[in-house]
Scaffold this motif. Structure first.
Motif, PDB file in Angstrom:
ATOM      1  N   ILE A 285      -6.211  -0.794  -2.860  1.00  0.00           N
ATOM      2  CA  ILE A 285      -6.207  -2.179  -3.325  1.00  0.00           C
ATOM      3  C   ILE A 285      -5.178  -2.347  -4.443  1.00  0.00           C
ATOM      4  O   ILE A 285      -4.818  -1.381  -5.122  1.00  0.00           O
ATOM      5  CB  ILE A 285      -7.602  -2.637  -3.822  1.00  0.00           C
ATOM      6  CG1 ILE A 285      -8.134  -1.711  -4.943  1.00  0.00           C
ATOM      7  CG2 ILE A 285      -8.596  -2.693  -2.676  1.00  0.00           C
ATOM      8  CD1 ILE A 285      -8.053  -2.271  -6.306  1.00  0.00           C
ATOM      9  N   ASP A 286      -4.701  -3.576  -4.607  1.00  0.00           N
ATOM     10  CA  ASP A 286      -3.851  -3.924  -5.747  1.00  0.00           C
ATOM     11  C   ASP A 286      -4.746  -4.618  -6.766  1.00  0.00           C
ATOM     12  O   ASP A 286      -5.072  -5.797  -6.624  1.00  0.00           O
ATOM     13  CB  ASP A 286      -2.709  -4.842  -5.301  1.00  0.00           C
ATOM     14  CG  ASP A 286      -1.746  -5.173  -6.441  1.00  0.00           C
ATOM     15  OD1 ASP A 286      -2.105  -4.935  -7.612  1.00  0.00           O
ATOM     16  OD2 ASP A 286      -0.654  -5.679  -6.169  1.00  0.00           O
ATOM     17  N   MET A 287      -5.171  -3.863  -7.753  1.00  0.00           N
ATOM     18  CA  MET A 287      -6.119  -4.395  -8.728  1.00  0.00           C
ATOM     19  C   MET A 287      -5.569  -5.602  -9.478  1.00  0.00           C
ATOM     20  O   MET A 287      -6.290  -6.556  -9.772  1.00  0.00           O
ATOM     21  CB  MET A 287      -6.518  -3.305  -9.719  1.00  0.00           C
ATOM     22  CG  MET A 287      -7.523  -3.771 -10.772  1.00  0.00           C
ATOM     23  SD  MET A 287      -9.070  -4.386 -10.069  1.00  0.00           S
ATOM     24  CE  MET A 287      -9.888  -2.837  -9.734  1.00  0.00           C
ATOM     25  N   GLN A 288      -4.276  -5.571  -9.785  1.00  0.00           N
ATOM     26  CA  GLN A 288      -3.706  -6.703 -10.509  1.00  0.00           C
ATOM     27  C   GLN A 288      -3.786  -7.983  -9.680  1.00  0.00           C
ATOM     28  O   GLN A 288      -4.123  -9.046 -10.204  1.00  0.00           O
ATOM     29  CB  GLN A 288      -2.245  -6.433 -10.887  1.00  0.00           C
ATOM     30  CG  GLN A 288      -1.611  -7.588 -11.647  1.00  0.00           C
ATOM     31  CD  GLN A 288      -0.230  -7.267 -12.176  1.00  0.00           C
ATOM     32  OE1 GLN A 288      -0.032  -7.037 -13.364  1.00  0.00           O
ATOM     33  NE2 GLN A 288       0.759  -7.264 -11.304  1.00  0.00           N
ATOM     34  N   GLU A 289      -3.502  -7.889  -8.372  1.00  0.00           N
ATOM     35  CA  GLU A 289      -3.589  -9.074  -7.521  1.00  0.00           C
ATOM     36  C   GLU A 289      -5.016  -9.605  -7.479  1.00  0.00           C
ATOM     37  O   GLU A 289      -5.242 -10.821  -7.557  1.00  0.00           O
ATOM     38  CB  GLU A 289      -3.122  -8.751  -6.102  1.00  0.00           C
ATOM     39  CG  GLU A 289      -3.152  -9.974  -5.198  1.00  0.00           C
ATOM     40  CD  GLU A 289      -3.075  -9.656  -3.717  1.00  0.00           C
ATOM     41  OE1 GLU A 289      -3.193 -10.586  -2.912  1.00  0.00           O
ATOM     42  OE2 GLU A 289      -2.916  -8.473  -3.371  1.00  0.00           O
ATOM     43  N   LEU A 290      -6.005  -8.714  -7.353  1.00  0.00           N
ATOM     44  CA  LEU A 290      -7.401  -9.146  -7.318  1.00  0.00           C
ATOM     45  C   LEU A 290      -7.804  -9.821  -8.628  1.00  0.00           C
ATOM     46  O   LEU A 290      -8.508 -10.830  -8.631  1.00  0.00           O
ATOM     47  CB  LEU A 290      -8.318  -7.949  -7.050  1.00  0.00           C
ATOM     48  CG  LEU A 290      -8.227  -7.327  -5.656  1.00  0.00           C
ATOM     49  CD1 LEU A 290      -9.160  -6.120  -5.559  1.00  0.00           C
ATOM     50  CD2 LEU A 290      -8.578  -8.355  -4.581  1.00  0.00           C
ATOM     51  N   LEU A 291      -7.342  -9.261  -9.737  1.00  0.00           N
ATOM     52  CA  LEU A 291      -7.674  -9.847 -11.042  1.00  0.00           C
ATOM     53  C   LEU A 291      -6.999 -11.204 -11.222  1.00  0.00           C
ATOM     54  O   LEU A 291      -7.579 -12.117 -11.805  1.00  0.00           O
ATOM     55  CB  LEU A 291      -7.265  -8.893 -12.158  1.00  0.00           C
ATOM     56  CG  LEU A 291      -8.110  -7.610 -12.257  1.00  0.00           C
ATOM     57  CD1 LEU A 291      -7.462  -6.614 -13.199  1.00  0.00           C
ATOM     58  CD2 LEU A 291      -9.531  -7.931 -12.701  1.00  0.00           C
TER      59      LEU A 291
ATOM     60  N   ARG B 123      -5.182 -17.754 -17.131  1.00  0.00           N
ATOM     61  CA  ARG B 123      -5.026 -17.023 -15.874  1.00  0.00           C
ATOM     62  C   ARG B 123      -4.284 -15.705 -16.078  1.00  0.00           C
ATOM     63  O   ARG B 123      -4.872 -14.627 -16.081  1.00  0.00           O
ATOM     64  CB  ARG B 123      -4.310 -17.928 -14.862  1.00  0.00           C
ATOM     65  CG  ARG B 123      -4.398 -17.442 -13.422  1.00  0.00           C
ATOM     66  CD  ARG B 123      -3.278 -16.460 -13.065  1.00  0.00           C
ATOM     67  NE  ARG B 123      -3.311 -16.045 -11.692  1.00  0.00           N
ATOM     68  CZ  ARG B 123      -2.380 -16.323 -10.800  1.00  0.00           C
ATOM     69  NH1 ARG B 123      -1.341 -17.054 -11.157  1.00  0.00           N
ATOM     70  NH2 ARG B 123      -2.472 -15.882  -9.576  1.00  0.00           N
ATOM     71  N   ASP B 124      -2.968 -15.762 -16.239  1.00  0.00           N
ATOM     72  CA  ASP B 124      -2.161 -14.541 -16.295  1.00  0.00           C
ATOM     73  C   ASP B 124      -2.516 -13.655 -17.484  1.00  0.00           C
ATOM     74  O   ASP B 124      -2.505 -12.430 -17.383  1.00  0.00           O
ATOM     75  CB  ASP B 124      -0.672 -14.898 -16.355  1.00  0.00           C
ATOM     76  CG  ASP B 124      -0.158 -15.430 -15.030  1.00  0.00           C
ATOM     77  OD1 ASP B 124      -0.994 -15.869 -14.213  1.00  0.00           O
ATOM     78  OD2 ASP B 124       1.061 -15.421 -14.813  1.00  0.00           O
ATOM     79  N   THR B 125      -2.809 -14.279 -18.624  1.00  0.00           N
ATOM     80  CA  THR B 125      -3.086 -13.508 -19.843  1.00  0.00           C
ATOM     81  C   THR B 125      -4.282 -12.577 -19.645  1.00  0.00           C
ATOM     82  O   THR B 125      -4.206 -11.379 -19.939  1.00  0.00           O
ATOM     83  CB  THR B 125      -3.369 -14.449 -21.021  1.00  0.00           C
ATOM     84  OG1 THR B 125      -4.357 -15.411 -20.614  1.00  0.00           O
ATOM     85  CG2 THR B 125      -2.115 -15.186 -21.447  1.00  0.00           C
ATOM     86  N   THR B 126      -5.386 -13.125 -19.134  1.00  0.00           N
ATOM     87  CA  THR B 126      -6.601 -12.335 -18.966  1.00  0.00           C
ATOM     88  C   THR B 126      -6.432 -11.285 -17.881  1.00  0.00           C
ATOM     89  O   THR B 126      -6.807 -10.120 -18.052  1.00  0.00           O
ATOM     90  CB  THR B 126      -7.788 -13.260 -18.627  1.00  0.00           C
ATOM     91  OG1 THR B 126      -7.948 -14.223 -19.674  1.00  0.00           O
ATOM     92  CG2 THR B 126      -9.073 -12.467 -18.480  1.00  0.00           C
ATOM     93  N   ALA B 127      -5.840 -11.685 -16.745  1.00  0.00           N
ATOM     94  CA  ALA B 127      -5.667 -10.749 -15.637  1.00  0.00           C
ATOM     95  C   ALA B 127      -4.746  -9.593 -16.017  1.00  0.00           C
ATOM     96  O   ALA B 127      -4.998  -8.430 -15.665  1.00  0.00           O
ATOM     97  CB  ALA B 127      -5.112 -11.485 -14.424  1.00  0.00           C
TER      98      ALA B 127
END
Length: 453
Positions: free
Chosen positions: A179-185, A315-319
């Motif tokens: 999995i791509d964890m960053q994409e899921l987050l 969005r981006d900051t937290t992920a």
């Protein structure tokens, strides 16, 4: 045989004079360059060239700009980078940071240049304005973030999407799927901030991970707007409607169509609830709260700016923060093991205090593992170290209004991930930062997953 006598060529005096002047100018220019560089021999910052400033060195180090700056900041806590038409000053001294962000805050506005770059996406929202307009929005927003209704609503939303993420990770672990964890987050935070901001479900974190036109347009617009800061031709491309600026225009149309449709629908819902005497049915998302607070003064455009600013902020900051946090934990196995044990002990003690029996699970059986719902960890906004979330804390003018809300979501997610899963980096996957406003991972975070007891 005919003999020819060649006459010696004559160079005009004016040409000789011009050539001499040119050589002299070149010598003067080279001397000036050498003197200029010699004068910087003790300079602790990037070396500059006449007219160009430090742009050559900056471009050579663009993909690793933060590492490049840290090398200079290690020598001096203030680094000045000269550019052709401006100067960038980077500071690392806490006293200087406080001076800029708090003590002399009014002297450091975002300014017209920043506003012009970001206006297409941020409009006149809180992150793109100065002065009275900024103060008014911040005051309203600070009151909302301190309200119990929004806090309770966002907590419920964060819990819901943290559990959805856990379900997807569980499925991937049983299928031995990378999995791509960053994409899921990124999907999780976009879904959750749209629910908190708009009060709508966009569903990008559904089990089949569907594509979403708003999400795609949002990502594209965010990237292109950020690139304007290093693209000197963006205004020309915008005028001609070509290249990235044409793509940006299409993306913004998709974003605005979605946003304005939600705003008009929400206004109608609120009006209907008020007319029917059913104020209790009015939603608690940010959009609904601003519509109620601003009343007739709330134009569709101002509401659009408010909501999109909060979506971008949340969005981006937290992920990205979660992505790097997971990477750091998984690459330090002793930390991952300690977190797991602390969370497991906390869960068991909490169950004992409340007289609750925890379900035993077989991690080799998907149904049994998924029934071990990690709600015991989520019920309290507390980590094993005893840290508690306090709503409404401020500090200074630039303290993030959504800081506590972001920490709440990140703690929820990290508690679940560190308690129930163990992660391993896919062999050969390179982890580097992407040079953008938010330092996401350039190639994502490709992982394999193991379940924990």
């Amino acid at each position: 045989m005919v003999a020819f006598k060649l006459k010696p060529s004559k160079t005009s005096p004016s040409l000789e004079c011009n050539m001499g002047s040119l050589v002299l100018l070149m010598l003067m220019f080279v001397s000036w360059m050498l003197i200029h560089r010699w004068s910087q021999r003790n300079n602790k910052g990037p070396k500059t060239w006449p007219f160009l400033g430090s742009v050559i060195e900056l471009l050579m180090n663009y993909d690793r700009m933060h590492d490049w700056l840290v090398q200079y900041l290690a020598k001096s806590k203030t680094v000045v980078v000269q550019m052709p038409f401006t100067t960038h000053t980077y500071i690392a001294d806490p006293v200087n940071v406080e001076h800029v962000l708090k003590t002399n805050f009014n002297n450091y506005p975002k300014g017209e240049v920043y506003h012009s770059y970001m206006e297409v996406l941020l409009g006149d929202g809180i992150f793109n304005v100065d002065g009275e307009l900024w103060r008014k929005q911040r005051k309203t927003a600070s009151l909302e973030f301190a309200s119990r209704n929004l806090r309770d609503f966002s907590t419920k939303v964060f819990r819901e999407y943290a559990l959805k993420l856990s379900t997807i990770l569980s499925q991937a672990s049983f299928l031995n799927k990378e999995i791509d964890m960053q994409e899921l987050l990124m999907r999780m935070t976009l879904d959750s901030i749209c629910k908190v901001g708009f009060g709508v479900e966009i569903g990008t974190l559904a089990p089949n991970l569907p594509e979403n036109s708003f999400a795609q347009a949002f990502d594209t617009a965010n990237t292109i707007v950020t690139l304007r800061f290093i693209d000197p031709l963006w205004r020309i491309k915008k005028f001609l409607n070509i290249g990235s600026e044409a793509q940006l225009e299409r993306s913004m149309k998709a974003i605005d169509d979605f946003t304005y449709n939600v705003i008009r629908r929400r206004k109608a819902e609120i009006e209907l609830s008020k007319n029917n005497g059913q104020q209790s049915k009015i939603k608690h998302d940010i959009l609904s709260r601003f519509i109620e607070l601003e009343g007739n003064n709330a134009t569709d455009k101002s509401l659009r700016d408010v909501v999109l600013n909060f979506v971008i902020a949340g969005r981006d900051t937290t992920a990205t923060t979660l992505s790097w946090a997971i990477y750091m934990v998984m690459t330090h196995s002793h930390v991952a093991d300690r977190l797991y044990l602390e969370l497991k002990t906390f869960e068991e003690n909490r169950a004992k205090d409340e007289g609750v029996t925890l379900n035993q699970c077989d991690i080799g059986d998907s149904e049994s593992f998924n029934q071990r719902d990690p709600k015991g960890v989520l019920e309290d906004d507390v980590l094993p170290d005893g840290t508690k979330i306090k709503a409404g804390g401020m500090g200074g003018p630039r303290i993030c209004l959504g800081k506590d809300s972001a920490y709440l979501q990140m703690r929820m997610v990290m508690a679940i991930l560190c308690r129930f899963y163990k992660f391993n980096l896919v062999a050969g996957h390179q982890v580097n930062y992407r040079m953008m406003t938010i330092l996401s991972m350039a190639h994502g975070l490709k992982l394999t997953i193991q379940r924990r007891h």
